[in-house]
Design an enzyme around this catalytic site. Structure first.
Site, PDB file in Angstrom:
ATOM      1  N   TYR A 129     -24.843  60.650 -24.450  1.00  0.00           N
ATOM      2  CA  TYR A 129     -25.090  61.612 -25.509  1.00  0.00           C
ATOM      3  C   TYR A 129     -25.452  60.838 -26.768  1.00  0.00           C
ATOM      4  O   TYR A 129     -25.056  59.671 -26.930  1.00  0.00           O
ATOM      5  CB  TYR A 129     -23.848  62.469 -25.785  1.00  0.00           C
ATOM      6  CG  TYR A 129     -23.561  63.518 -24.748  1.00  0.00           C
ATOM      7  CD1 TYR A 129     -24.286  64.698 -24.695  1.00  0.00           C
ATOM      8  CD2 TYR A 129     -22.543  63.327 -23.811  1.00  0.00           C
ATOM      9  CE1 TYR A 129     -24.018  65.667 -23.742  1.00  0.00           C
ATOM     10  CE2 TYR A 129     -22.261  64.283 -22.848  1.00  0.00           C
ATOM     11  CZ  TYR A 129     -23.008  65.452 -22.821  1.00  0.00           C
ATOM     12  OH  TYR A 129     -22.733  66.407 -21.874  1.00  0.00           O
ATOM     13  N   THR A 155     -29.074  62.694 -22.564  1.00  0.00           N
ATOM     14  CA  THR A 155     -28.986  64.151 -22.593  1.00  0.00           C
ATOM     15  C   THR A 155     -29.491  64.651 -23.942  1.00  0.00           C
ATOM     16  O   THR A 155     -28.953  64.276 -24.984  1.00  0.00           O
ATOM     17  CB  THR A 155     -27.542  64.604 -22.358  1.00  0.00           C
ATOM     18  OG1 THR A 155     -27.141  64.226 -21.032  1.00  0.00           O
ATOM     19  CG2 THR A 155     -27.405  66.114 -22.499  1.00  0.00           C
ATOM     20  N   HIS A 256     -28.098  72.061 -18.263  1.00  0.00           N
ATOM     21  CA  HIS A 256     -26.699  71.651 -18.429  1.00  0.00           C
ATOM     22  C   HIS A 256     -25.786  72.501 -17.561  1.00  0.00           C
ATOM     23  O   HIS A 256     -24.648  72.816 -17.946  1.00  0.00           O
ATOM     24  CB  HIS A 256     -26.299  71.767 -19.910  1.00  0.00           C
ATOM     25  CG  HIS A 256     -25.435  70.649 -20.403  1.00  0.00           C
ATOM     26  ND1 HIS A 256     -25.909  69.634 -21.186  1.00  0.00           N
ATOM     27  CD2 HIS A 256     -24.120  70.382 -20.234  1.00  0.00           C
ATOM     28  CE1 HIS A 256     -24.931  68.803 -21.485  1.00  0.00           C
ATOM     29  NE2 HIS A 256     -23.831  69.243 -20.909  1.00  0.00           N
ATOM     30  N   ARG A 259     -24.445  75.608 -19.215  1.00  0.00           N
ATOM     31  CA  ARG A 259     -23.347  75.416 -20.164  1.00  0.00           C
ATOM     32  C   ARG A 259     -23.828  75.238 -21.605  1.00  0.00           C
ATOM     33  O   ARG A 259     -23.013  75.009 -22.498  1.00  0.00           O
ATOM     34  CB  ARG A 259     -22.520  74.189 -19.744  1.00  0.00           C
ATOM     35  CG  ARG A 259     -21.779  74.408 -18.443  1.00  0.00           C
ATOM     36  CD  ARG A 259     -21.383  73.096 -17.777  1.00  0.00           C
ATOM     37  NE  ARG A 259     -20.225  72.461 -18.351  1.00  0.00           N
ATOM     38  CZ  ARG A 259     -18.957  72.730 -18.029  1.00  0.00           C
ATOM     39  NH1 ARG A 259     -18.687  73.681 -17.144  1.00  0.00           N
ATOM     40  NH2 ARG A 259     -17.949  72.073 -18.580  1.00  0.00           N
ATOM     41  N   GLY A 289     -27.626  74.537  -9.912  1.00  0.00           N
ATOM     42  CA  GLY A 289     -27.662  75.568  -8.881  1.00  0.00           C
ATOM     43  C   GLY A 289     -27.912  75.083  -7.472  1.00  0.00           C
ATOM     44  O   GLY A 289     -27.942  75.907  -6.550  1.00  0.00           O
ATOM     45  N   GLY A 310     -23.867  68.914  -9.301  1.00  0.00           N
ATOM     46  CA  GLY A 310     -22.792  68.723 -10.259  1.00  0.00           C
ATOM     47  C   GLY A 310     -21.478  69.238  -9.722  1.00  0.00           C
ATOM     48  O   GLY A 310     -20.711  68.511  -9.097  1.00  0.00           O
TER      49      GLY A 310
END
Length: 359
Positions: A129, A155, A256, A259, A289, A310
């Site tokens: 990040y 990200t 994300h 999220r 997904g 994830g």
């Protein structure tokens, strides 16, 4: 584990985790429309099988940014694996290596970069990040290079954290025994406390994430590393073209995991637009997904070189540690192999948009 599909692993994980940890893992932002859309888009797609093709052997191997992989299904960056199993990212790394799969370690990993690398037998990338403390980023980059990580994943969709209402309602905070060990404790202290109607994750992001990130800042990153740079969070053709113009080495189509911006498109819906905007030699990855090997085949047919999972990896970790993550990857690889054969496209390079019926 005797799981036959990922929903079996999901149920086993739910039985192991407290409610607030489960909500942290499963939740999205806002009304969770984008979270739901990630799965719904895969469900809407239909495949166009070809027949009379020799499928006696199938091949899902590929090379990505110079690294050979046994499968295009890897593990996305996620924080704090020790929330789900005491061995944390070390167990995840061993499982990814067993599968010949890519693992992207998160900046908020709960095991050291060096211990993750020591457990890995497959390629590792490091996710970052954009923190207000550039010296902390520079130190992480140097450590990653020394430990043998092969790419940096920045990200770019989190100038601030999404409104994750499940965490706020639960007053979720990272427990004291789990820590982002690769950063100075002062930089992550806020993640361990939660205020009224908020969460430690949100409070920490407000303190530490730098919302001034622009395309010009990529030059700073490039000056500090020769590793390939992957941008995570690209959902539009406009940003894809800018990424190529700024010399990135790959892009990751990601929302994300639903999220961040609620109402953003599903990643599978955004994928064709992004892929069409990039030169053919610039790899596109996708997360969000993916729950079956058939989902992976759909994404690759629509322009992805590889996909990342994830939540399912953390389901496996919670259910059975290293062996649980290995079972998740084993199931997905077997499903992808099955899909390639019945689709009449035995190699990844045989997958293209003609394998999918337009929706």
């Amino acid at each position: 584990m005797d799981a036959l599909e990922l929903s079996d692993v999901e149920r086993a994980a739910r039985a192991e985790l407290p409610t607030e940890t489960w909500d942290f893992l499963q939740g999205g932002s806002g009304a969770e429309r984008t979270l739901a859309a990630n799965r719904a888009q895969f469900a809407q797609c239909r495949l166009r099988p070809r027949t009379m093709v020799d499928v006696s052997t199938t091949d899902q191997r590929l090379t990505l940014l110079g690294s050979p992989l046994e499968t295009p299904i890897g593990i996305a960056p996620m924080a704090y694996h020790q929330l789900f199993h005491p061995e944390g990212e070390v167990a995840t790394a061993r499982a990814a290596g067993r599968a010949g799969a890519l693992l992207v370690a998160g900046i908020f990993a709960s095991r050291t970069l060096e211990s993750i690398a020591g457990a890995a037998t497959g390629p590792l990338w490091l996710q970052l990040y954009w923190l207000r403390h550039r010296d902390a980023l520079a130190a992480l980059i140097a450590r990653a290079e020394d430990a043998g990580y092969r790419a940096l994943v920045l990200t770019v969709d989190a100038p601030r954290i999404g409104r994750r209402l499940r965490d706020a309602r639960n007053g979720f905070a990272i427990p004291a025994h789990v820590r982002a060990v690769n950063l100075d404790p002062a930089l992550t202290a806020a993640s361990h406390r939660a205020g009224q109607g908020s969460s430690g994750i949100a409070d920490h992001a407000r303190e530490q994430f730098d919302p001034t990130l622009t395309w010009a800042d990529l030059a700073w990153l490039r000056e500090r590393s020769t590793l390939p740079i992957v941008l995570k969070g690209i959902l539009t053709a406009e940003d894809a073209r800018l990424a190529a113009e700024h010399g990135v080495d790959a892009v990751l189509v990601s929302n994300h995991g639903g999220r961040q911006l609620d109402g953003a498109p599903s990643t599978l819906a955004a994928l064709p637009e992004v892929a069409a905007a990039l030169p053919p030699n610039l790899p596109v990855l996708l997360d969000g997904g993916v729950r079956t090997g058939t989902d992976a085949a759909l994404a690759i047919a629509l322009g992805a070189r590889a996909v990342l999972i994830g939540r399912p990896a953390l389901w496996g970790l919670a259910a059975d540690g290293e062996n649980g993550v290995a079972r998740v990857l084993e199931l997905l690889k077997a499903e992808l192999d099955h899909t390639l054969a019945l689709l009449g496209r035995p190699r990844l390079t045989d997958l293209d948009p003609t394998a999918v019926t337009p929706t």
